[in-house]
Design a protein around this motif. Structure first.
Motif, short mmCIF file in Angstrom:
data_model
loop_
_atom_site.label_atom_id
_atom_site.label_comp_id
_atom_site.label_asym_id
_atom_site.label_seq_id
_atom_site.Cartn_x
_atom_site.Cartn_y
_atom_site.Cartn_z
N LEU A 35 0.86 -1.16 0.05
CA LEU A 35 -0.01 -0.13 0.12
C LEU A 35 0.91 1.38 0.17
O LEU A 35 0.64 2.19 -0.61
N ALA A 36 1.91 1.42 0.93
CA ALA A 36 2.88 2.33 0.87
C ALA A 36 3.34 2.63 -0.36
O ALA A 36 3.33 3.99 -1.13
N LEU A 37 3.88 1.65 -1.25
CA LEU A 37 4.44 1.73 -2.56
C LEU A 37 3.24 2.21 -3.58
O LEU A 37 3.58 3.06 -4.53
N ALA A 38 2.45 1.82 -3.42
CA ALA A 38 1.08 2.21 -4.24
C ALA A 38 0.77 3.86 -4.12
O ALA A 38 0.30 4.44 -5.09
N LEU A 39 0.77 4.24 -2.66
CA LEU A 39 0.48 5.66 -2.64
C LEU A 39 1.71 6.51 -3.10
O LEU A 39 1.39 7.59 -3.74
N VAL A 40 2.94 6.01 -2.90
CA VAL A 40 4.25 6.64 -3.70
C VAL A 40 3.82 6.76 -5.16
O VAL A 40 4.12 7.87 -5.89
N LYS A 41 3.48 5.44 -5.80
CA LYS A 41 3.08 5.68 -7.19
C LYS A 41 2.01 6.61 -7.49
O LYS A 41 2.15 7.36 -8.67
N LYS A 42 1.17 6.88 -6.48
CA LYS A 42 0.06 7.86 -6.64
C LYS A 42 0.39 9.37 -6.75
O LYS A 42 -0.25 10.22 -6.82
N GLY A 43 1.73 9.61 -6.12
CA GLY A 43 2.25 10.84 -5.97
C GLY A 43 2.13 11.47 -4.51
O GLY A 43 2.45 12.64 -4.40
N TYR A 44 1.88 10.62 -3.29
CA TYR A 44 1.42 11.08 -2.00
C TYR A 44 3.11 11.00 -1.52
O TYR A 44 3.98 10.36 -2.05
N HIS A 45 3.21 11.94 -0.57
CA HIS A 45 4.55 11.49 0.35
C HIS A 45 4.16 10.58 1.47
O HIS A 45 3.13 10.71 2.33
N VAL A 46 5.13 9.50 1.40
CA VAL A 46 4.95 8.62 2.39
C VAL A 46 6.18 8.36 3.34
O VAL A 46 7.26 8.49 2.74
N SER A 102 13.77 -4.30 0.73
CA SER A 102 14.52 -3.83 -0.63
C SER A 102 13.48 -3.36 -1.70
O SER A 102 13.74 -1.86 -2.07
N ARG A 103 12.27 -3.33 -1.56
CA ARG A 103 11.17 -2.61 -2.17
C ARG A 103 11.14 -0.94 -1.56
O ARG A 103 10.90 -0.40 -2.39
N LEU A 104 11.02 -1.35 -0.29
CA LEU A 104 10.93 0.19 0.29
C LEU A 104 12.10 1.00 0.15
O LEU A 104 12.25 2.25 0.08
N GLU A 105 13.27 0.25 0.16
CA GLU A 105 14.44 1.19 0.02
C GLU A 105 14.73 1.79 -1.45
O GLU A 105 14.92 2.74 -1.70
N LYS A 106 14.16 1.04 -2.40
CA LYS A 106 14.25 1.25 -3.86
C LYS A 106 13.31 2.80 -3.89
O LYS A 106 13.71 3.56 -4.64
N ALA A 107 12.33 2.60 -3.16
CA ALA A 107 11.12 3.85 -3.20
C ALA A 107 11.56 4.88 -2.33
O ALA A 107 10.78 5.91 -2.37
N ASN A 108 12.99 4.74 -1.62
CA ASN A 108 13.36 5.67 -0.79
C ASN A 108 12.40 6.07 0.42
O ASN A 108 12.17 7.13 0.87
#
Length: 451
Positions: free
Chosen positions: A17-28, A41-47
């Motif tokens: 869900l966190a990654l989906a919100l980043v993709k949507k343009g939200y600040h997470v 690794s996935r969270l790290e890649k998305a900063n």
């Protein structure tokens, strides 16, 4: 820009869900006291990977639009207390999904078993047919980079489970999605730690059915006696649609759907999957797809990850992996593999990993579930039982519970692996069933025996 903070961001669904919100343009942002792969690794890649593990109240500030609270967090979590003090809105995962989809048509897939498979089939068909949709599913599916999508699509497909919503809300998740269409696949006692009374457990599904709106639809599996009874008793004005297994035949280890236009080959098999397929087909029909569109797309569906998943095989032997842990799932999966390949020996291995499965009081529910196997093996991890503060059951207790005198028990994964490596797999299938990992047992050598 919307600004959300996740408490317990490392969970499988939470981090998606966190990654989906980043993709949507939200600040997470987020916090957690432990994060494992692949989440890390996935969270790290998305900063958005937390710099340090732990809970930091200073991360909570008045500029946040909301907190998304994971089930892993405790009610006295320091960040949660700070958010409550500041009056910041706190959402559970399902509450937030509803907030993001309240203007969409919401389809909820519920039931003690089959949820992920049915949801996966629907997602595959809709995508293959070019339909725009959002989704929430409980497993990683081939062809989808995330387990959650939130966009401007007019419809959302939600895998809705009956487990508790959050530390602040002890009701089932699936109530919060406020469905327009709901499918209930089956009712079989699960989550014994949360619903120690079976009547209370069954009532959750009846209550869900009752929430179906007047212009909505209840789709239910009439082959499941408990589901059928609940659906027939529920007093709603919504449309009721029943389903059972799609007609099919098995020929030389392959399953073919029987349709008005002849036989159609599919890659999944077993009575339970034919039920799942028909339920998914009824949902797709409610969303406007034709039978022809469904039949065209279903032929390409290879199954959801760890759901009767073929991970190695040759002309006369296969190695399957399945998420099965509850009695109904275990029995359905073992029966499916044996029915598909009746001439092959079936070696079935079940890891008892969940609180329910490790509980001596719940054990009688497993009676007969391994009957389809020629060789039936149980793996118990002493550490898993100790963490749940449960007694480690012995071989005699398990044999009595499963009603299987030749049941074989292992409590060390190294011994289990040696046993499996020493088996003759000519004209045989090996079925590994668990919601765990057999204490991280490496499968490379086993796969090699099926090349």
């Amino acid at each position: 820009m919307k600004n959300y903070h996740f408490i317990a961001i490392g969970g499988a669904v939470m981090h998606n869900l966190a990654l989906a919100l980043v993709k949507k343009g939200y600040h997470v942002t987020g916090s957690d006291d432990e994060i494992y792969e692949p989440s890390r690794s996935r969270l790290e890649k998305a900063n958005i990977l937390p710099k340090d593990y732990g809970w930091y109240p200073e991360k909570i500030h008045a500029d946040l639009d909301g907190i998304i609270l994971g089930m892993h967090a405790r009610i006295d979590n320091p960040e949660l207390l700070k958010a409550q003090e500041l009056g910041i809105p706190v959402y559970s995962f399902p509450e937030f999904i509803y907030e993001q989809s309240k203007n969409k048509k919401r389809v909820v897939i519920a039931g003690s078993h089959g949820k992920t498979s049915i949801t996966s089939i629907i997602l595959h068909v809709l995508k293959d047919q070019g339909v725009d949709f959002d989704y929430l599913v409980g497993a990683q599916i081939s062809g989808f980079d995330l387990m959650v999508r939130l966009s401007d699509a007019p419809v959302i497909i939600i895998e809705g489970d009956e487990y508790l919503t959050s530390p602040l809300d002890r009701t089932p998740k699936f109530f919060h999605y406020k469905h327009d269409i709901v499918l209930v696949s089956g009712i079989a006692w699960d989550h014994f730690n949360v619903f120690p009374d079976f009547e209370e457990y069954k009532n959750q599904f009846s209550d869900l059915m009752e929430k179906t709106p007047k212009k909505g639809e209840l789709i239910f599996c009439e082959s499941d006696k408990l589901v059928k009874s609940a659906a027939e008793k529920v007093d709603i004005e919504a449309q009721k649609t029943s389903y059972q297994a799609h007609p099919a035949i098995i020929d030389s280890g392959k399953t073919f759907l029987k349709t008005e236009n002849g036989l159609i080959p599919i890659q999944i098999f077993g009575e339970h999957n034919l039920q799942n397929l028909q339920g998914a087909m009824d949902v797709c029909s409610s969303l406007g797809l034709s039978k022809e569109q469904f039949y065209t797309s279903i032929q390409k569906f290879s199954g959801a990850a760890k759901r009767q998943e073929l991970i190695a095989g040759n002309e006369n032997a296969c190695l399957y992996r399945d998420f099965a842990h509850a009695p109904s799932k275990l029995q359905a999966t073992a029966n499916a593999v044996k029915s598909q390949f009746p001439e092959r020996k079936l070696i079935a291995v079940q890891e008892l990993h969940t609180y329910s499965s490790l509980n001596k009081e719940f054990l009688p529910n497993y009676e007969g579930t391994m009957d389809a196997a020629d060789i039936a093996v149980i793996y118990l991890n002493p550490h898993a039982a100790a963490l749940k503060k449960l007694e480690l059951m012995d071989e005699e207790t398990l044999r009595d519970g499963f009603k299987r005198e030749d049941l074989i028990l292992f409590t060390d994964s190294k011994d289990l692996k040696e046993f499996l490596l020493n088996q003759d797999y000519s004209n045989s299938n090996l079925l590994l069933m668990s919601s765990g990992s057999y204490d991280n047992m490496e499968l490379g050598e086993l796969k090699a025996k099926f090349k």
